[in-house]
Design a protein around this motif. Sequence first.
Motif, PDB file in Angstrom:
ATOM      1  N   ALA A 264       0.830  -1.205   0.000  1.00 58.07           N
ATOM      2  CA  ALA A 264       0.000   0.000   0.000  1.00 58.07           C
ATOM      3  C   ALA A 264       0.867   1.258   0.000  1.00 58.07           C
ATOM      4  O   ALA A 264       0.563   2.230  -0.696  1.00 58.07           O
ATOM      5  N   LYS A 265       1.962   1.257   0.762  1.00 60.50           N
ATOM      6  CA  LYS A 265       2.862   2.410   0.795  1.00 60.50           C
ATOM      7  C   LYS A 265       3.479   2.637  -0.583  1.00 60.50           C
ATOM      8  O   LYS A 265       3.576   3.784  -1.043  1.00 60.50           O
ATOM      9  N   ASP A 266       3.878   1.566  -1.244  1.00 58.45           N
ATOM     10  CA  ASP A 266       4.441   1.696  -2.595  1.00 58.45           C
ATOM     11  C   ASP A 266       3.415   2.271  -3.569  1.00 58.45           C
ATOM     12  O   ASP A 266       3.756   3.107  -4.420  1.00 58.45           O
ATOM     13  N   ILE A 267       2.174   1.845  -3.453  1.00 61.14           N
ATOM     14  CA  ILE A 267       1.128   2.365  -4.350  1.00 61.14           C
ATOM     15  C   ILE A 267       0.901   3.850  -4.091  1.00 61.14           C
ATOM     16  O   ILE A 267       0.815   4.654  -5.028  1.00 61.14           O
ATOM     17  N   ILE A 268       0.821   4.256  -2.836  1.00 58.25           N
ATOM     18  CA  ILE A 268       0.592   5.661  -2.500  1.00 58.25           C
ATOM     19  C   ILE A 268       1.767   6.512  -2.969  1.00 58.25           C
ATOM     20  O   ILE A 268       1.583   7.585  -3.559  1.00 58.25           O
ATOM     21  N   ASP A 269       2.997   6.031  -2.727  1.00 56.78           N
ATOM     22  CA  ASP A 269       4.174   6.783  -3.181  1.00 56.78           C
ATOM     23  C   ASP A 269       4.202   6.910  -4.697  1.00 56.78           C
ATOM     24  O   ASP A 269       4.490   7.977  -5.235  1.00 56.78           O
ATOM     25  N   GLY A 270       3.891   5.810  -5.385  1.00 55.58           N
ATOM     26  CA  GLY A 270       3.867   5.845  -6.851  1.00 55.58           C
ATOM     27  C   GLY A 270       2.796   6.773  -7.386  1.00 55.58           C
ATOM     28  O   GLY A 270       2.999   7.501  -8.360  1.00 55.58           O
ATOM     29  N   THR A 271       1.651   6.797  -6.728  1.00 56.94           N
ATOM     30  CA  THR A 271       0.568   7.683  -7.151  1.00 56.94           C
ATOM     31  C   THR A 271       0.954   9.141  -6.929  1.00 56.94           C
ATOM     32  O   THR A 271       0.694  10.006  -7.767  1.00 56.94           O
ATOM     33  N   LYS A 272       1.616   9.434  -5.824  1.00 59.55           N
ATOM     34  CA  LYS A 272       2.048  10.806  -5.536  1.00 59.55           C
ATOM     35  C   LYS A 272       3.072  11.261  -6.571  1.00 59.55           C
ATOM     36  O   LYS A 272       2.980  12.381  -7.094  1.00 59.55           O
ATOM     37  N   ILE A 273       4.038  10.405  -6.887  1.00 59.95           N
ATOM     38  CA  ILE A 273       5.046  10.738  -7.904  1.00 59.95           C
ATOM     39  C   ILE A 273       4.380  10.942  -9.259  1.00 59.95           C
ATOM     40  O   ILE A 273       4.692  11.891  -9.987  1.00 59.95           O
ATOM     41  N   TRP A 274       3.452  10.091  -9.611  1.00 57.21           N
ATOM     42  CA  TRP A 274       2.735  10.218 -10.888  1.00 57.21           C
ATOM     43  C   TRP A 274       1.944  11.516 -10.936  1.00 57.21           C
ATOM     44  O   TRP A 274       1.974  12.236 -11.911  1.00 57.21           O
ATOM     45  N   TYR A 275       1.243  11.827  -9.848  1.00 58.07           N
ATOM     46  CA  TYR A 275       0.434  13.045  -9.828  1.00 58.07           C
ATOM     47  C   TYR A 275       1.333  14.282  -9.910  1.00 58.07           C
ATOM     48  O   TYR A 275       1.081  15.193 -10.691  1.00 58.07           O
ATOM     49  N   ASP A 276       2.402  14.297  -9.107  1.00 56.27           N
ATOM     50  CA  ASP A 276       3.298  15.457  -9.108  1.00 56.27           C
ATOM     51  C   ASP A 276       4.019  15.602 -10.441  1.00 56.27           C
ATOM     52  O   ASP A 276       4.214  16.719 -10.922  1.00 56.27           O
TER      53      ASP A 276
END
Length: 90
Positions: free
Chosen positions: A67-79
Motif C-alpha cells: 500500500a505504501k508503494d502504491i501511494i508513493d507511486g501515485t504521488k510521484i505520478w500526480y506530481d
Amino acid sequence: MKRLLENVNQNTEDFVIRTDIKIKRIAKAILKPLQNNDGWGRDEIIAVAIALVIAAFVVVPGLRTFAKDIIDGTKIWYDGSIETKIFQIN
C-alpha cells in the motif's frame, strides 16, 4: 394429429420424471457430506487459529509495504504528470 400430441405429451412426461429423479440424486449427493454429524473438533479450531496468526504475520506487513508503494507511486505520478501538465501552476 391426436396420436402425435399424445406421443409428445408422453415423451415430455418421461423427460420430466427422469430429470426430477436426477436432480434428487444430485441434491442427495451434495447434502450427504453436509449432514455429517462429526462437527468441528478442538484440533480443527486450533489449526484454523494458527493459520490465521501465521497469515497475519506474513500477509499484513506485506500489505502495508504494498500500500505504501502504491501511494508513493501515485504521488510521484500526480506530481510529475497531472499537476505539471494539466494543472499548470505559474
